[in-house]
Design a protein around this motif. Structure first.
Motif, PDB file in Angstrom:
ATOM      1  N   ILE A 249       0.831  -1.209   0.000  1.00 51.82           N
ATOM      2  CA  ILE A 249       0.000   0.000   0.000  1.00 51.82           C
ATOM      3  C   ILE A 249       0.861   1.253   0.000  1.00 51.82           C
ATOM      4  CG2 ILE A 249      -1.628   1.331   1.404  1.00 51.82           C
ATOM      5  CD1 ILE A 249      -2.835  -1.365   2.287  1.00 51.82           C
ATOM      6  N   ALA A 250       1.952   1.245   0.774  1.00 52.36           N
ATOM      7  CA  ALA A 250       2.851   2.402   0.810  1.00 52.36           C
ATOM      8  C   ALA A 250       3.502   2.634  -0.548  1.00 52.36           C
ATOM      9  CB  ALA A 250       3.906   2.202   1.895  1.00 52.36           C
ATOM     10  N   TRP A 253       1.002   4.126  -2.869  1.00 52.61           N
ATOM     11  CA  TRP A 253       0.780   5.523  -2.510  1.00 52.61           C
ATOM     12  C   TRP A 253       1.879   6.424  -3.080  1.00 52.61           C
ATOM     13  CZ3 TRP A 253      -2.495   9.060  -0.906  1.00 52.61           C
ATOM     14  CH2 TRP A 253      -2.000  10.270  -0.392  1.00 52.61           C
ATOM     15  N   GLU A 257       1.089   9.208  -5.884  1.00 54.05           N
ATOM     16  CA  GLU A 257       1.380  10.600  -5.559  1.00 54.05           C
ATOM     17  C   GLU A 257       2.261  11.244  -6.617  1.00 54.05           C
ATOM     18  OE1 GLU A 257       2.835  12.966  -1.578  1.00 54.05           O
ATOM     19  OE2 GLU A 257       4.050  11.290  -2.286  1.00 54.05           O
TER      20      GLU A 257
END
Length: 322
Positions: A249-250, A253, A257
């Motif tokens: 998930i990181a 992200w 971004e």
């Protein structure tokens, strides 16, 4: 046979004559059929020679001699394997445990139908440096083991139904947590009895401060083995999945971004500075989490294959038996 008394010992030559004669007197007064199994854990002070000498005049004595020192758990486990009595009593050889407690412990097993009775030395003759850590460990063990009625897990004076000791394995330094091992094996009727704690008469204690560190580590070990020993994938797999998902998930992200920033710059013709994905610390943290999660998951598979299969764990070099 009514009772087997298992006595692990290390360098206790001075106390053995008094201990064995005391046990014999108690057994004769109560009409018990019995045996006393003295397990010499690699003593260097002549304890084994004393056992051989005592056996000449006492046919109820049995002796087991280890080739070297393995520890109290090894001595107890070997004594349990050799025991033939319907009730097994364990006690230390330093005369701090009283053989006069044996009849009451025996009755709690036979008449009250308990699986295990653990002694509780409510009044102790030990310094605060020993009693305070012991109380902390007992409190932690009660909480983690789910056995709230025991005050002194480490008391050497205990009584067991024979089926209990034949169905548990005491290894490493797990002698402190035999009631926990018994519970995990399905023996849930566990009781307690206040027993006398006598001042040490001969020699000195064989346990140093390191036993408190070992005790804490053993507590974590017994908790893990009892809860996940048969299903290690439930522990390692769950940890692995959580770590993998957090890292994945990181990473998503960070990538999303970056794309949002690029789109914003192109749409509004701005020249805001932005870092590449690989220049952001979060990217590497996420990557490490993904790798660790994958490794934990594989560890779970391997642990499933080897769980409880260490066949040589409790093999000890017995030099002599009488």
């Amino acid at each position: 046979m009514d009772i087997s008394v298992v006595v692990p010992l290390y360098d206790e030559v001075e106390s053995l004559p008094e201990l064995t004669s005391w046990i014999a007197r108690v057994m004769q007064e109560n009409g018990f059929t019995y045996e006393v199994i003295l397990v010499d854990d690699g003593s260097k002070d002549g304890s084994w020679d004393m056992i051989v000498k005592l056996k000449e005049n006492n046919p109820f004595l049995r002796g087991i001699k280890f080739r070297r020192n393995y520890g109290k758990s090894a001595a107890l486990n070997t004594g349990f394997e050799a025991a033939k009595g319907n009730v097994i009593i364990t006690m230390d050889a330093d005369l701090q445990d009283s053989p006069d407690e044996i009849p009451a412990l025996y009755r709690r097993i036979v008449e009250d139908k308990y699986d295990l009775i653990s002694g509780w030395k409510a009044k102790r003759y030990d310094p605060l440096s020993k009693t305070i850590p012991t109380k902390l460990f007992n409190a932690a063990t009660r909480k983690m083991s789910g056995i709230p009625n025991l005050h002194d897990f480490n008391c050497g004076l205990k009584a067991y139904r024979s089926t209990v000791v034949k169905n548990i394995e005491v290894y490493g330094e797990m002698h402190r947590y035999i009631p926990v091992l018994a519970k995990w094996a399905g023996f849930v009727k566990i009781g307690e009895q206040i027993v006398e704690h006598r001042p040490r008469k001969y020699g000195k204690t064989k346990f140093g401060m390191a036993r408190f560190v070992n005790g804490f580590l053993d507590l974590l070990s017994i908790f893990f083995v009892g809860k996940f020993g048969k299903r290690p994938m439930h522990f390692f797999g769950a940890m692995g999945v959580l770590s993998f998902l957090a890292g994945f998930i990181a990473m998503v992200w960070v990538i999303v971004e970056k794309q949002i920033i690029i789109y914003h710059n192109e749409k509004y013709h701005t020249h805001d500075q932005f870092r590449q994905v690989t220049e952001q610390p979060l990217f590497y943290i996420a990557l490490v989490a993904v790798v660790i999660g994958f490794q934990l998951f594989l560890t779970g598979f391997v642990a499933e294959l080897v769980a409880r299969s260490a066949s040589e764990r409790n093999k000890y070099q017995v030099e002599e038996m009488i």
